[in-house]
Write a protein that holds these residues in place. Structure first.
Motif, PDB file in Angstrom:
ATOM      1  N   THR A   1      53.784  -1.683   9.822  1.00 26.12           N
ATOM      2  CA  THR A   1      54.579  -1.381  11.015  1.00 26.12           C
ATOM      3  C   THR A   1      54.798   0.118  11.188  1.00 26.12           C
ATOM      4  OG1 THR A   1      56.642  -1.670   9.767  1.00 26.12           O
ATOM      5  CG2 THR A   1      55.761  -3.594  10.930  1.00 26.12           C
ATOM      6  N   MET A   2      54.478   0.912  10.168  1.00 30.79           N
ATOM      7  CA  MET A   2      54.627   2.363  10.264  1.00 30.79           C
ATOM      8  C   MET A   2      53.309   3.051  10.616  1.00 30.79           C
ATOM      9  SD  MET A   2      57.799   2.583   9.818  1.00 30.79           S
ATOM     10  CE  MET A   2      58.038   4.361   9.684  1.00 30.79           C
TER      11      MET A   2
ATOM     12  N   TYR B   1      50.895   4.550  13.074  1.00 25.85           N
ATOM     13  CA  TYR B   1      51.068   5.041  14.439  1.00 25.85           C
ATOM     14  C   TYR B   1      49.765   5.425  15.128  1.00 25.85           C
ATOM     15  CZ  TYR B   1      56.011   4.973  13.380  1.00 25.85           C
ATOM     16  OH  TYR B   1      57.272   4.557  13.048  1.00 25.85           O
TER      17      TYR B   1
ATOM     18  N   GLY C   1      61.013  -7.476  18.361  1.00 28.74           N
ATOM     19  CA  GLY C   1      61.520  -6.118  18.289  1.00 28.74           C
ATOM     20  C   GLY C   1      63.004  -5.987  18.481  1.00 28.74           C
TER      21      GLY C   1
ATOM     22  N   LEU D   1      59.034  -2.867  19.066  1.00 31.23           N
ATOM     23  CA  LEU D   1      59.510  -1.500  18.854  1.00 31.23           C
ATOM     24  C   LEU D   1      58.419  -0.563  18.360  1.00 31.23           C
ATOM     25  CD1 LEU D   1      62.903  -2.336  17.112  1.00 31.23           C
ATOM     26  CD2 LEU D   1      62.605  -1.397  19.407  1.00 31.23           C
ATOM     27  N   ASN D   2      57.227  -1.110  18.038  1.00 34.28           N
ATOM     28  CA  ASN D   2      56.153  -0.270  17.520  1.00 34.28           C
ATOM     29  C   ASN D   2      54.812  -0.817  17.985  1.00 34.28           C
ATOM     30  OD1 ASN D   2      55.574  -2.474  15.665  1.00 34.28           O
ATOM     31  ND2 ASN D   2      57.295  -1.712  14.432  1.00 34.28           N
TER      32      ASN D   2
ATOM     33  N   TYR E   1      52.340  -1.874  16.307  1.00 34.43           N
ATOM     34  CA  TYR E   1      51.962  -3.105  15.603  1.00 34.43           C
ATOM     35  C   TYR E   1      52.484  -4.323  16.362  1.00 34.43           C
ATOM     36  CZ  TYR E   1      52.334  -7.013  12.367  1.00 34.43           C
ATOM     37  OH  TYR E   1      52.282  -8.271  11.814  1.00 34.43           O
TER      38      TYR E   1
ATOM     39  N   LYS F   1      67.017   1.775  14.676  1.00 37.62           N
ATOM     40  CA  LYS F   1      65.807   0.965  14.726  1.00 37.62           C
ATOM     41  C   LYS F   1      65.914  -0.297  13.869  1.00 37.62           C
ATOM     42  CE  LYS F   1      62.861   5.076  15.241  1.00 37.62           C
ATOM     43  NZ  LYS F   1      61.758   5.859  14.638  1.00 37.62           N
TER      44      LYS F   1
END
Length: 321
Positions: free
Chosen positions: A82-83, A85, A122, A137-138, A140, A279
């Motif tokens: 999920t991190m 980018y 999210g 929120l991302n 992914y 977040k």
């Protein structure tokens, strides 16, 4: 032949193990072993063949598999960080690649069960499979949502099983080899206690007391059983559905289950980093009403106490080998 993409990963390897438990070994595992330690997840399993995901994708594009009889496809392969980018990489890996496999399955009437994610919700505080609740929120979460939306548009035209499973917080055997910071809380807390004699949870946030933020934690054993149930169905099952227990349990409960099983350890609390404050999801809980109705699956799921105990005992047995 069964095809399991991401078959050397956490959930994929457990699906392979579940098939082996049924005496099934005619399995094609597709994965990327650039992180070579992932082989440890499948070294004790029986499969018919292994294929790198890039080679597999090339064969899909050239229709190499046209005449191969396939019983079911479990599509677990994805970038699940999920991190991450790099949006181009994420969309190609999680969306474009998945479209190729979906098209192959639909045209040949092969049951297709794939990994979606609760990350599609999210920022939402409601976890029912409705568009108004979907606000990732991302990138992914967005890559998973976009594929879910594509699947929904096809469903009325599909005559075979096509199911997207929005996994909530899955824990259990075969995650510890490679998941790193993406490993479940159950594993991270276990590792902390083994290393330091204590584990750390976040102090209270969002109106929740210390360690009382909660998630829907589901054992991978239940996840595998649900996947195989879908593949077994004589009648087509179709939909994008949640897969959690339908109960939200606190991080304190998970930590205590680890401590109780090990017979040692304590919980300490630390401030949440400021970068996470706006977040962080303080609460998730799968609404399983639609999933139960669509699938017909009526078995109870393991509690946190029973599931975490089973997992910690497995970890201890592996550590003793």
């Amino acid at each position: 032949m069964y095809i399991v993409t991401g078959g050397a990963g956490f959930i994929g390897a457990n699906i392979v193990a579940g098939l082996n438990a049924r005496g099934i070994t005619d399995i094609l595992v597709v994965d990327n072993l650039e992180r070579a330690e992932k082989f440890l997840n499948i070294r004790d399993l029986q499969i018919a063949d292994f294929m790198d995901k890039r080679e597999f994708r090339h064969h899909l594009e050239t229709e190499f598999f046209t005449n191969m009889p396939v019983q079911a496809i479990f599509h677990e392969g994805a970038c699940s960080d999920t991190m991450e980018y790099n949006g181009r990489y994420m969309m190609d890996n999680n969306f474009t690649y998945s479209k190729l496999l979906l098209d192959h399955a639909i045209r040949r009437g092969i049951p297709f069960i794939y990994a979606s994610s609760a990350a599609t919700y999210g920022a939402s505080k409601a976890f029912e499979e409705k568009p108004e609740n979907e606000m990732p929120l991302n990138v992914y979460g967005y890559s998973k949502l976009l594929f879910d939306q594509l699947v929904r548009r096809y469903l009325d035209q599909v005559e075979s099983t096509v199911v997207g499973l929005r996994y909530f917080n899955v824990y259990g055997p075969r995650e510890h080899q490679h998941k790193g910071k993406m490993a479940s809380q159950a594993y991270q807390l276990y590792a902390q206690i083994k290393d330091h004699g204590y584990c750390e949870l976040f102090e209270g946030t969002g109106g929740y007391a210390n360690g009382e933020q909660s998630r829907d934690f589901i054992s991978v054993d239940d996840v595998v059983d649900f996947n195989l149930f879908l593949a077994d169905s004589a009648e087509p099952i179709k939909g994008v559905i949640n897969l959690g227990t339908g109960l939200s349990r606190s991080f304190n409960a998970v930590a205590q289950a680890v401590i109780d099983t090990l017979g040692t350890g304590e919980i300490r609390y630390k401030p949440m980093p400021e970068v996470l404050l706006d977040k962080y999801q303080n609460y998730t809980c799968a609404d399983m009403t639609h999933a139960r109705a669509v699938s017909g699956y009526d078995k109870p799921f393991l509690s946190v106490e029973d599931g975490v105990k089973r997992y910690v005992q497995w970890l201890e047995a592996r550590a003793a080998e």
